[in-house]
Design an enzyme around this catalytic site. Structure first.
Site, PDB file in Angstrom:
ATOM      1  N   HIS A  84       0.969  -1.272  -0.223  1.00 23.41           N
ATOM      2  CA  HIS A  84       0.233   0.137  -0.491  1.00 23.41           C
ATOM      3  C   HIS A  84       0.747   0.804   0.125  1.00 23.41           C
ATOM      4  CE1 HIS A  84      -3.866  -2.181   0.763  1.00 23.41           C
ATOM      5  NE2 HIS A  84      -2.682  -3.158   1.469  1.00 23.41           N
ATOM      6  N   ASP A 174      -9.335  -4.442  -2.354  1.00 18.30           N
ATOM      7  CA  ASP A 174      -8.283  -5.146  -1.228  1.00 18.30           C
ATOM      8  C   ASP A 174      -8.698  -3.847  -0.318  1.00 18.30           C
ATOM      9  OD1 ASP A 174      -6.857  -6.353   0.777  1.00 18.30           O
ATOM     10  OD2 ASP A 174      -4.352  -5.638   0.110  1.00 18.30           O
ATOM     11  N   HIS A 254      -3.182 -12.483   1.377  1.00 16.89           N
ATOM     12  CA  HIS A 254      -3.209 -12.420   2.646  1.00 16.89           C
ATOM     13  C   HIS A 254      -3.833 -14.080   3.370  1.00 16.89           C
ATOM     14  CE1 HIS A 254      -6.488  -9.910   3.053  1.00 16.89           C
ATOM     15  NE2 HIS A 254      -5.472  -8.778   2.520  1.00 16.89           N
ATOM     16  N   ASN A 302      -5.584  -7.178   9.873  1.00 14.92           N
ATOM     17  CA  ASN A 302      -6.992  -7.497   8.757  1.00 14.92           C
ATOM     18  C   ASN A 302      -6.605  -8.462   7.460  1.00 14.92           C
ATOM     19  OD1 ASN A 302      -9.181  -9.088   8.464  1.00 14.92           O
ATOM     20  ND2 ASN A 302     -10.352  -6.504   7.849  1.00 14.92           N
ATOM     21  N   ASP A 329       1.988  -7.451   2.044  1.00 13.41           N
ATOM     22  CA  ASP A 329       1.023  -6.475   2.812  1.00 13.41           C
ATOM     23  C   ASP A 329       1.130  -5.054   3.355  1.00 13.41           C
ATOM     24  OD1 ASP A 329      -1.648  -5.451   3.136  1.00 13.41           O
ATOM     25  OD2 ASP A 329      -2.468  -6.414   4.014  1.00 13.41           O
ATOM     26  N   HIS A 333       1.069   3.607   8.251  1.00 16.23           N
ATOM     27  CA  HIS A 333      -0.536   4.280   9.240  1.00 16.23           C
ATOM     28  C   HIS A 333       0.498   5.392   9.906  1.00 16.23           C
ATOM     29  CE1 HIS A 333      -4.388   2.040   7.680  1.00 16.23           C
ATOM     30  NE2 HIS A 333      -4.055   1.007   8.551  1.00 16.23           N
TER      31      HIS A 333
HETATM   32 ZN   LIG Z   1      -6.959  -7.532   1.813  1.00 19.22          ZN
END
Ligand SMILES: [Zn+2]
Length: 455
Positions: A84, A174, A254, A302, A329, A333
């Site tokens: 991300h 996602d 994941h 998650n 993943d 944050h």
């Molecule tokens: Zn995900």
């Protein structure tokens, strides 16, 4: 990586000398040299330096950059297929520059970035914009995955043909499940028609609603709202059946639960075109560790860390090939999203800068061989998504990662290139470190003051 930068590399040669070259695509694991030229691999073999000197007649060619790789592993550039980058829209969490600097520091030369940005990557113009921006600002190769549905809303399909033409390598919502089976069926059929893999975040929203961690005795004892393993596995059951009927390539993001592993094994045995990934944290940690860490929100993600038995099943699935590769993943944050009580904190942790060391330290060579690790982090993701790289065969991109398998260090989030500091591995002592990363023959990361141990 821009075309301009690759052209600048034309003529420049890089000789990586005397390392342990591990390239499973060629069945190669031995001490030798790698020569890069024009941004690509030119040759792999013994004594390439002597040959260059002979050709240069009067000593080494000054146009050759020589890297002493004695004591290091020399492997095809690593590929993280689940990252991300938070661009556009959440650049206080990560930018293209910081996210790809983190990738380079972690040994990753290519990343696939997820479309759950603000706004989401559900429009070809946005995908094209991101690709152009990455050519200017990114240190590593960036391959965007586009949204499967408009606005990630799980209702109307995004325009896959145009998204693919703009550079999308896959479609996915996602971060969110596609709750409606009828929509998922059409996503799979439409993606199959356009030759795009569908990456699923498998989560049945009614089963997971309100949950913060794995549903089980640990959550019950702490009074934490749970997310059952079936929230994942019932969706995987649905999706492998729909993918089989649609003839689509379904990729399970994941994987966290033993039930899911069983379903993937079953689907693969039937010949369904299904692939799967697992994160380092799901291989390393379980729900008991969350309690032992005092429900620190940096342990919240998650899907959640599941039971010890689930963790064991994931390791087995990596060993027997049911799970195709490892992806981080990476989910940076801001502190304000994590500095909250466990149930309210955001889901997700960073992963790019810790993956290699955590995996090496915990599993290599006892459970995963060095060659299998390179398959899991480079060759398989390249093959599954049809990306360049994954090997050091002559002609392949000059993407190379140098790893010191012996160096010990302590993970300190303050040193991260990522803007995210959210990791459950802060303070952990690990063995194994990425010391240098090259993309297209150009060094994009070099560990400061790297003392290489010549063993
Ligand atoms: Zn995900």
């Amino acid at each position: 990586m821009s075309q301009a930068r690759e052209v600048m590399n034309e003529g420049t040669k890089v000789l990586i000398q005397g390392g342990r070259v591990i390239d499973p695509a060629q069945g190669l694991d031995r001490v030798c040299d790698v020569l890069l030229a024009g941004g690509r691999v030119e040759a792999v073999g013994e004594g390439l330096g002597d040959e260059l000197i002979r050709r240069g007649a009067a000593g080494a060619d000054p146009g050759v950059e020589v890297i002493d790789a004695r004591g290091l592993w020399v492997v095809p550039g690593l590929i993280d297929a689940h990252v991300h980058l938070r661009t556009p829209g959440e650049t206080h969490k990560e930018t293209l520059a910081t996210g790809t600097a983190a990738a380079a520091a972690g040994g990753f030369t290519s990343v696939v970035c997820m479309p759950n940005t603000r706004p989401p990557l559900d429009d070809p113009i946005r995908v094209e914009w991101l690709r152009m921006k990455a050519e200017r600002e990114a240190l590593v190769r960036v391959y965007p995955a586009a949204a499967a549905t408009e606005g990630l809303a799980g209702e109307r399909l995004a325009p896959y043909g145009a998204l693919r033409a703009a550079g999308a390598v896959a479609v996915t919502d996602d971060g969110r499940p596609i709750a409606r089976a009828g929509v998922m069926r059409r996503v799979l059929e439409y993606a199959a028609a356009h030759g795009l893999p569908v990456l699923v975040h498998a989560e049945e929203p009614e089963l997971s609603a309100g949950g913060a961690m794995h549903e089980g005795p640990v959550a019950a004892a702490a009074g934490m709202p749970g997310i059952p393993d079936t929230a994942e596995s019932v969706m995987v059951a649905r999706d492998v059946l729909l993918a089989e009927r649609a003839g689509a390539h379904l990729h399970i993001l994941h994987v966290s639960a033993e039930n899911t592993v069983s379903l993937i094994r079953w689907a693969k045995a039937r010949g369904v075109r299904v692939t799967a990934e697992v994160t380092p944290h799901h291989l390393l940690l379980c729900d008991e560790d969350v309690a032992a860490a005092g429900f620190d929100p940096n342990w919240k993600m998650n899907p959640p860390l599941r039971s010890a038995a689930d963790r064991e099943a994931l390791l087995e699935a990596v060993a027997d090939g049911t799970i195709d590769f490892i992806a981080t993943d990476h989910a940076p944050h801001h502190a304000e999203d994590k500095d909250l009580p466990f149930p309210e904190a955001s889901f997700g942790i960073v992963g790019l800068e810790t993956a290699v060391a955590l995996l090496l330290d915990a599993f290599v060579p006892g459970i995963i061989s060095p060659s299998r690790l390179v398959e899991l982090l480079s060759l398989r993701p390249a093959r599954v998504f049809g990306l360049p790289g994954g090997t050091l065969r002559p002609g392949a991109p000059g993407d190379v990662t140098l790893i010191d398998p012996h160096q010990e260090w302590v993970i300190d989030p303050a040193d991260f290139r990522s803007l995210g500091r959210n990791t459950p591995f802060a303070g952990r002592r690990v063995r194994g470190r990425v010391v240098r990363t090259l993309v297209g023959g150009r060094t994009v990361f070099q560990l400061a003051g790297a003392e290489v141990s010549h063993r």
